[in-house]
Structure formats: structure tokens, C-alpha cells
Write an enzyme that holds these catalytic residues in place. Structure first.
Site, PDB file in Angstrom:
ATOM      1  N   LYS A  67       0.547  -1.443   0.077  1.00 29.19           N
ATOM      2  CA  LYS A  67      -0.413   0.410   0.019  1.00 29.19           C
ATOM      3  C   LYS A  67       0.532   0.933  -0.287  1.00 29.19           C
ATOM      4  O   LYS A  67       0.258   1.955  -0.400  1.00 29.19           O
ATOM      5  CB  LYS A  67      -0.727  -0.095   1.429  1.00 29.19           C
ATOM      6  CG  LYS A  67      -2.475  -0.926   0.886  1.00 29.19           C
ATOM      7  CD  LYS A  67      -3.062  -0.720   2.107  1.00 29.19           C
ATOM      8  CE  LYS A  67      -4.840  -2.132   1.860  1.00 29.19           C
ATOM      9  NZ  LYS A  67      -5.062  -1.596   3.061  1.00 29.19           N
ATOM     10  N   ASN A  88      -5.050   1.708  -1.724  1.00 28.75           N
ATOM     11  CA  ASN A  88      -5.389   0.217  -2.002  1.00 28.75           C
ATOM     12  C   ASN A  88      -6.436   0.429  -3.070  1.00 28.75           C
ATOM     13  O   ASN A  88      -6.922  -0.410  -3.914  1.00 28.75           O
ATOM     14  CB  ASN A  88      -6.412   0.076  -0.501  1.00 28.75           C
ATOM     15  CG  ASN A  88      -7.360   0.104  -1.239  1.00 28.75           C
ATOM     16  OD1 ASN A  88      -8.155   1.967  -1.451  1.00 28.75           O
ATOM     17  ND2 ASN A  88      -9.037  -0.044  -0.491  1.00 28.75           N
ATOM     18  N   ASP A 103     -10.944   1.900   2.218  1.00 25.30           N
ATOM     19  CA  ASP A 103     -11.014   1.628   3.421  1.00 25.30           C
ATOM     20  C   ASP A 103     -11.691   1.678   4.174  1.00 25.30           C
ATOM     21  O   ASP A 103     -12.627   1.445   4.946  1.00 25.30           O
ATOM     22  CB  ASP A 103      -9.525   0.663   4.178  1.00 25.30           C
ATOM     23  CG  ASP A 103      -9.103  -0.297   2.888  1.00 25.30           C
ATOM     24  OD1 ASP A 103      -9.614  -0.788   2.240  1.00 25.30           O
ATOM     25  OD2 ASP A 103      -7.747  -0.307   3.361  1.00 25.30           O
ATOM     26  N   TYR A 220     -12.007 -11.096   9.594  1.00 21.34           N
ATOM     27  CA  TYR A 220     -12.588 -11.737   9.864  1.00 21.34           C
ATOM     28  C   TYR A 220     -12.440 -13.323   9.725  1.00 21.34           C
ATOM     29  O   TYR A 220     -11.099 -13.541   9.016  1.00 21.34           O
ATOM     30  CB  TYR A 220     -13.676 -11.439   8.057  1.00 21.34           C
ATOM     31  CG  TYR A 220     -12.676 -11.842   7.095  1.00 21.34           C
ATOM     32  CD1 TYR A 220     -12.003 -11.213   6.158  1.00 21.34           C
ATOM     33  CD2 TYR A 220     -13.188 -13.008   6.669  1.00 21.34           C
ATOM     34  CE1 TYR A 220     -12.082 -10.909   4.994  1.00 21.34           C
ATOM     35  CE2 TYR A 220     -12.849 -13.488   5.244  1.00 21.34           C
ATOM     36  CZ  TYR A 220     -12.067 -12.666   4.223  1.00 21.34           C
ATOM     37  OH  TYR A 220     -11.495 -12.456   2.945  1.00 21.34           O
TER      38      TYR A 220
HETATM   39  P1  NDP Z   1      -0.679  -3.668   8.559  1.00 17.12           P
HETATM   40  O1  NDP Z   1       0.868  -5.076   8.375  1.00 17.12           O
HETATM   41  O2  NDP Z   1       0.236  -2.006   7.849  1.00 17.12           O
HETATM   42  O3  NDP Z   1      -0.161  -3.654   9.709  1.00 17.12           O
HETATM   43  C1  NDP Z   1      -0.463  -4.407  10.542  1.00 17.12           C
HETATM   44  C2  NDP Z   1      -0.279  -3.998  12.581  1.00 17.12           C
HETATM   45  O4  NDP Z   1      -0.849  -4.742  13.503  1.00 17.12           O
HETATM   46  C3  NDP Z   1       0.654  -2.661  12.542  1.00 17.12           C
HETATM   47  O5  NDP Z   1      -0.066  -1.799  13.733  1.00 17.12           O
HETATM   48  C4  NDP Z   1       0.916  -3.303  14.036  1.00 17.12           C
HETATM   49  O6  NDP Z   1       1.828  -2.909  14.754  1.00 17.12           O
HETATM   50  C5  NDP Z   1       0.020  -4.064  14.332  1.00 17.12           C
HETATM   51  N1  NDP Z   1       0.401  -6.226  14.506  1.00 17.12           N
HETATM   52  C6  NDP Z   1       0.725  -6.743  13.935  1.00 17.12           C
HETATM   53  N2  NDP Z   1       1.211  -7.759  14.645  1.00 17.12           N
HETATM   54  C7  NDP Z   1       0.627  -7.815  15.935  1.00 17.12           C
HETATM   55  C8  NDP Z   1       0.779  -8.528  17.203  1.00 17.12           C
HETATM   56  N3  NDP Z   1       1.018  -9.746  18.102  1.00 17.12           N
HETATM   57  N4  NDP Z   1       0.411  -7.945  18.732  1.00 17.12           N
HETATM   58  C9  NDP Z   1      -0.441  -5.972  18.177  1.00 17.12           C
HETATM   59  N5  NDP Z   1      -0.166  -5.779  17.600  1.00 17.12           N
HETATM   60  C10 NDP Z   1       0.326  -6.573  16.139  1.00 17.12           C
HETATM   61  O7  NDP Z   1      -1.499  -4.080   7.769  1.00 17.12           O
HETATM   62  P2  NDP Z   1      -2.837  -3.277   7.598  1.00 17.12           P
HETATM   63  O8  NDP Z   1      -3.158  -2.235   8.268  1.00 17.12           O
HETATM   64  O9  NDP Z   1      -3.138  -3.459   6.442  1.00 17.12           O
HETATM   65  O10 NDP Z   1      -3.798  -4.585   7.947  1.00 17.12           O
HETATM   66  C11 NDP Z   1      -4.193  -4.972   9.662  1.00 17.12           C
HETATM   67  C12 NDP Z   1      -5.296  -5.742   9.093  1.00 17.12           C
HETATM   68  O11 NDP Z   1      -6.626  -5.632   8.654  1.00 17.12           O
HETATM   69  C13 NDP Z   1      -5.056  -7.424   8.856  1.00 17.12           C
HETATM   70  O12 NDP Z   1      -4.817  -8.237   9.500  1.00 17.12           O
HETATM   71  C14 NDP Z   1      -5.552  -7.703   7.142  1.00 17.12           C
HETATM   72  O13 NDP Z   1      -5.873  -8.119   6.557  1.00 17.12           O
HETATM   73  C15 NDP Z   1      -7.157  -6.916   7.725  1.00 17.12           C
HETATM   74  N6  NDP Z   1      -7.696  -6.033   7.320  1.00 17.12           N
HETATM   75  C16 NDP Z   1      -8.977  -5.946   6.426  1.00 17.12           C
HETATM   76  C17 NDP Z   1      -9.817  -4.986   5.130  1.00 17.12           C
HETATM   77  C18 NDP Z   1     -11.122  -5.522   5.241  1.00 17.12           C
HETATM   78  O14 NDP Z   1     -11.298  -4.852   4.188  1.00 17.12           O
HETATM   79  N7  NDP Z   1     -11.857  -6.020   6.036  1.00 17.12           N
HETATM   80  C19 NDP Z   1      -9.090  -4.112   4.646  1.00 17.12           C
HETATM   81  C20 NDP Z   1      -7.820  -4.093   5.240  1.00 17.12           C
HETATM   82  C21 NDP Z   1      -6.974  -4.608   6.089  1.00 17.12           C
HETATM   83  P3  NDP Z   1       3.209  -2.353  14.577  1.00 17.12           P
HETATM   84  O15 NDP Z   1       2.944  -1.364  14.145  1.00 17.12           O
HETATM   85  O16 NDP Z   1       3.730  -2.914  15.977  1.00 17.12           O
HETATM   86  O17 NDP Z   1       3.704  -3.153  13.665  1.00 17.12           O
END
Ligand code: NDP
Length: 281
Positions: A67, A88, A103, A220
Site C-alpha cells: 500500500k 488501496n 478502506d 474476518y
Molecule cells: P499492516 O501490516 O500495515 O499493519 C499491521 C498492524 O498490526 C500494525 O499496527 C502492527 O503493529 C500490528 N500488529 C501486528 N502484529 C501484532 C501483534 N502481535 N500485536 C500487536 N499488534 C500487532 O496491516 P494493515 O493495516 O494493512 O491490515 C491490518 C489488518 O486488517 C490485517 O489483518 C488485514 O487483513 C486487515 N484488513 C482488512 C480489510 C477489510 O476490508 N476487511 C482491509 C484492510 C486490512 P506494529 O506497527 O507495531 O508492527
């Protein structure tokens, strides 16, 4: 009629529902389109996008981990994409890419139109500061929430998100370790990818929840199990997963490309039949 080319880029991408959702929208609206999934490694994304454009690609969805790279590939951006720092949705304009992020508006449409929730005045906790959180945050602020508190495992990313919002006072960050001192929220959103890790759990403080709280997981299926289970055990009034957002963000992309917003209920119902809300049969 020759079909225009569309694609979703990501890695991994094999299980993406986007080709299916857009094919269903196309059938519904009588729009011929060829939409495929393209698996691209991060160091090959720019070249893959260029090859796609050269072969007649006119629109693309972008998912993790591209992204930010897609944002950089755009010559022009919508204001919400600029605020999010991630895109996106790409639309070909001449020999350039125009970028948008759907999103956030997709989530808001799901919560307000499908679930009938009024977001105005809600004190809101956003957990996560990745690409999706950056799209969701401005959409929530625009939808009239009272206050946005962002907590992220890596606090610097939460700070960067808040800086980009430009609403000091109304949008703030707090440390994860201080979650117990945040008070309660009417809206709690999990925008992390932690649920993809089966060993991760969501033992958030119960004091975050009040009698009005709606808990939303952007994930989901299996990835939403841990957070939804926590939300239920904490007594949240409403529990929502990310399936509706997935369909609504796709509809907003479809609107960008085809100048018509498709009806989403039938596609949502079909997907919901295959992906029950975690904990429900
Ligand atoms: P990114 O990779 O950009 O961000 C991931 C986020 O998750 C960061 O804030 C990261 O924190 C945090 N994170 C990862 N692992 C952990 C952990 N073990 N404990 C706490 N925090 C954690 O992903 P996206 O923002 O693109 O997506 C996030 C989720 O949303 C994904 O699972 C994705 O599938 C879902 N999603 C769903 C959509 C929908 O249409 N339903 C659309 C877009 C996304 P840190 O910064 O510290 O690494």
C-alpha cells in the site's frame, strides 16, 4: 465487448476474495471486466505494476504489503489517500496512476448502512497504526466521532498516524502499556494483523467497554477469532468483523473505475454464508 483489465496486487494473494467480488459486481451491473490476482514480491512490485499498465491495465486494488509502495507510484492522489499515506485503489489516467484509499469509507459504510450504527459522538479506540488504520482514522473523524485514541505496539507509528490527521486534541495517541488508564469507549476497532498469528491473544482490559460499546475487527474468519472472543467476553453490545468492510471497500473501488456504486447486499450475503462471524455457526 473487450473487457478492461483490473487486478489486485499483494503477497500472499491466492486467497483474495477481490476477483470474485468484482466479478459479481460486474455481472450485476452489466460491466465487462477482467479482474485477476497478481502475486508480487515487494522488490518486484513497481515492475509488476508497470507491466500491468503496459498490457492494458486500467485499475488495480492494492493489498499488503504494497500500500505504501503504491502510494509512491501515484502521480495524483485523493485527499483522503494523501492523509492516509497509503492507497488501496489505483486508476489509470493517461500514462499515470491516480490513487485513492477506500478502506476507511468502506468501514464507515458497513457500520452505518449495514449495521445501522450512528458513529457521531462516540469515544473511539483504534488499535493498530498500519495501512488500514491510516485509512480508517480519517474516515472515522469525518463520520463525526467524538475523540480518537490510537494505541499501537510500535508507538512511533501511532504518533505518525496522528500527525497526519492534523486534528490535535481530538485525535491522540497513548501507550499500549497504559491501556488500563484510558477509560471506556463506545467504539473499539482492532486494526492489527495480530489475529493472523494463532499464538496471539487479545487480553485487553475489560474497563475499555461500557454498555454502548461496539467492537469491530477489520479481520474476518480465523484471524478475527481472538478479538471477537474478547469482545464477547467483555460484554460489548455489538460485535462486527471485517467482512462487510471488505465488500464495501470493493464497492467504493468499483465506483472509482466504473462510475456506478454496485449493490452490495447479495455479495455480502454470499460471503457471509461461507465465513460465519467468529463464534457463530
Ligand atoms: P499492516 O501490516 O500495515 O499493519 C499491521 C498492524 O498490526 C500494525 O499496527 C502492527 O503493529 C500490528 N500488529 C501486528 N502484529 C501484532 C501483534 N502481535 N500485536 C500487536 N499488534 C500487532 O496491516 P494493515 O493495516 O494493512 O491490515 C491490518 C489488518 O486488517 C490485517 O489483518 C488485514 O487483513 C486487515 N484488513 C482488512 C480489510 C477489510 O476490508 N476487511 C482491509 C484492510 C486490512 P506494529 O506497527 O507495531 O508492527
Amino acid at each position: 465487448m473487450t473487457a478492461d483489465h483490473y487486478a489486485v496486487f499483494g503477497q500472499p494473494i491466492a486467497h483474495s476474495q477481490s476477483p470474485r467480488i468484482h466479478a459479481a459486481f460486474g455481472r450485476q451491473e452489466g460491466t465487462a471486466l477482467d479482474y485477476r490476482a497478481i502475486d508480487a514480491a515487494p522488490d518486484n512490485f513497481a515492475a509488476a505494476l508497470e507491466a500491468f499498465a503496459a498490457s492494458g491495465g486500467v485499475g488495480a486494488n492494492i493489498t499488503a504489503p504494497h500500500k505504501q509502495a503504491a502510494f509512491a507510484a501515484c502521480t495524483t492522489l485523493t485527499s483522503r489517500a494523501r492523509r492516509a499515506g497509503a492507497v488501496n485503489t489505483l486508476l489509470r489516467k493517461g500514462d499515470r496512476w491516480h490513487g485513492d484509499t477506500t478502506d476507511g469509507i468502506g468501514l464507515v459504510r458497513d457500520l452505518t448502512d449495514r449495521h445501522g450504527l450512528d458513529l457521531r459522538g462516540r469515544r473511539t479506540l483504534l488499535i493498530g497504526a498500519g495501512g488500514s488504520a491510516r485509512s480508517v482514522a480519517p474516515a472515522l473523524l469525518d463520520a463525526g466521532i467524538l475523540e480518537l485514541v490510537v494505541v499501537n505496539r510500535t508507538p512511533e507509528r501511532a504518533d505518525a498516524l496522528i500527525d497526519a490527521m492534523g486534528e490535535p486534541g481530538r485525535a491522540i495517541t497513548r501507550y499500549w502499556e497504559d491501556m488500563r488508564e484510558l477509560g471506556d469507549f463506545e467504539l473499539i476497532i482492532n486494526a492489527t494483523s495480530a489475529g493472523h498469528d494463532r499464538s496471539a491473544d487479545f487480553k485487553l482490559p475489560l474497563g475499555l467497554v461500557n454498555s454502548m460499546t461496539t467492537a469491530v475487527d477489520l479481520n474476518y474468519g480465523e484471524a478475527a477469532i481472538a478479538f471477537i472472543a474478547w469482545a464477547r467476553s467483555a460484554g460489548c453490545r455489538n460485535v462486527v468483523d471485517g467482512l462487510g468492510m471488505l465488500v464495501e471497500q470493493a464497492a467504493e473501488s468499483f465506483l472509482q473505475w466504473h462510475a456506478v456504486r454496485p449493490q452490495t447486499d447479495a455479495v455480502y450475503a454470499e460471503l457471509r454464508g461461507e465465513h460465519a462471524l467468529a463464534g457463530e455457526d
